[in-house]
Design an enzyme around this catalytic site. Sequence first.
Site, PDB file in Angstrom:
ATOM      1  N   MET B   1       0.903  -1.274  -0.096  1.00 39.11           N
ATOM      2  CA  MET B   1      -0.024  -0.055   0.042  1.00 39.11           C
ATOM      3  C   MET B   1       0.892   1.226   0.088  1.00 39.11           C
ATOM      4  SD  MET B   1      -3.427  -0.349   0.242  1.00 39.11           S
ATOM      5  CE  MET B   1      -4.016   0.759   1.551  1.00 39.11           C
ATOM      6  N   CYS B   2       0.444   2.287  -0.683  1.00 48.13           N
ATOM      7  CA  CYS B   2       1.126   3.371  -0.794  1.00 48.13           C
ATOM      8  C   CYS B   2       0.497   4.419   0.094  1.00 48.13           C
ATOM      9  CB  CYS B   2       1.201   4.088  -2.201  1.00 48.13           C
ATOM     10  SG  CYS B   2       1.296   2.926  -3.639  1.00 48.13           S
ATOM     11  N   GLN B   3       1.129   5.487  -0.068  1.00 45.40           N
ATOM     12  CA  GLN B   3       0.547   6.583   1.213  1.00 45.40           C
ATOM     13  C   GLN B   3       0.342   7.728   0.251  1.00 45.40           C
ATOM     14  OE1 GLN B   3       1.663   7.403   5.291  1.00 45.40           O
ATOM     15  NE2 GLN B   3       2.023   4.877   5.571  1.00 45.40           N
ATOM     16  N   ASN B 108      -3.885   5.254  -3.856  1.00 40.25           N
ATOM     17  CA  ASN B 108      -3.309   4.170  -2.980  1.00 40.25           C
ATOM     18  C   ASN B 108      -4.248   2.934  -2.759  1.00 40.25           C
ATOM     19  OD1 ASN B 108      -4.120   3.010  -0.187  1.00 40.25           O
ATOM     20  ND2 ASN B 108      -3.069   4.851   0.775  1.00 40.25           N
TER      21      ASN B 108
END
Lengths: 258, 258
Positions: B1-3, B108
């Site tokens: 997961m990105c932010q 995200n």
Amino acid sequence: MCQLLGMNCNVPTDIVFSFTGFAHRGGRTDTHHDGWGIAFFEGKGVRHFVDHQAAIASPIAELIKRYPIKSTNVIAHIRKATQGHVALENCHPFVREMWGRYWVFAHNGDLKDFAPALHGPFRPVGTTDSELAFCWLMQSLREEFGDGSSGTAPTLPELHAALGRLVPQVAAHGTFNMMLSDGTALFTHCSTKLCYVVRKYPFVTASLSDEDLSVDFSEVTTPDDRVAIIVTEPLTTNETWTHFAPGELMLFVDGLPQ
Amino acid sequence: MCQLLGMNCNVPTDIVFSFTGFAHRGGRTDTHHDGWGIAFFEGKGVRHFVDHQAAIASPIAELIKRYPIKSTNVIAHIRKATQGHVALENCHPFVREMWGRYWVFAHNGDLKDFAPALHGPFRPVGTTDSELAFCWLMQSLREEFGDGSSGTAPTLPELHAALGRLVPQVAAHGTFNMMLSDGTALFTHCSTKLCYVVRKYPFVTASLSDEDLSVDFSEVTTPDDRVAIIVTEPLTTNETWTHFAPGELMLFVDGLPQ
């Protein structure tokens, strides 16, 4: 009049040396202080930096002089506003996406009575004649070669031939020195002022004309490297620059004019 | 997961404090080290910085932490690759032009079996599900509101309503926390994780959770300033963050949720 700088190479190369001389024209050795910009292709991606501060005063220009971003196609521009006020959206180069590729464009010159109908998907965000010309070129290429839904894009010779027909239609309205790249090659057109040098083996020491700085390229290159630098006015004092003829459209691929 | 990190304000504000904490998640306090990016609207123009280095190691991130670029709409992203390899063209945020405005998008999450037909002018350059979703959203908005040739663009309430219909169609394919801005407002959607705080008079001192750094906003603001910060996880330890509900689409204008 603005100034243009382009680089096209066969291996990713940094533009620190040439940009250092060029950036000095943005407010120190010349009067181009209404913003500047540079775009680097890295694979299919683009790093795009624009600033409405004079290049000489810009912290982002300072970063680029210190941070050796390697690229095979670069377009830079320093601006002396003729049309369009001093604002970020009027800084070149401009970027658009077409056929799943980014296209980067910069222009030096001034167009009069240029008001083409824009009925395609490309619209100017700012108020320059330059961005309008870019949108019209993109629209015209898309009309000629399709919307990309077939998954195919035109070849470089096809693009070269099409631009050979389209660019003079813009240039008929004034001065149209320009650079255009999709990351695979660099198209350059000269109305009034453009010159180039090809740096290749055996590399020599080059000395900037705008700053007291020299670099021995033989120390930072391999015998296979080939780098074309295209610019409004020669950047170095001890290399032989070839001047474009007025009206000349030149395609650079892998560091060589085609 | 990105932010994700977004900012929407009523007056141009720098994001140095919040970005400093956020950037630490790119490789130091968290594992998001597959590139990062940030886009600042400045009037109609956009400053767009992307880097495939970890934010913590990037000279460009360092520049942004030192150079207070003032903007009313900012979108930033640090990437943990799920789909698409680590390359510049896969770094968020992505930028396109539509109706003579730049649009900036970051995502995200992870989408499964998302393969919409792209028949409009927007094509992904890279290989992420995120850029594909962005292209489809742009295409869908253009289908609904026209190509801009009439010179008019939809109002924010019209866009909000359209995105309220479109975004769930993407989110049905997985996790779709996203931010989208055309420079006039910030649209945000939460599938799983997103929260916000509105900083306004009387401003207090805020302390970053990712770094030992505090700032007394009352010293750098006026009573009229209003700043909304939207982020994947709270950035500060002593402010009250409001969490989005799953499936919530929120529009921020002039520093306030609508």
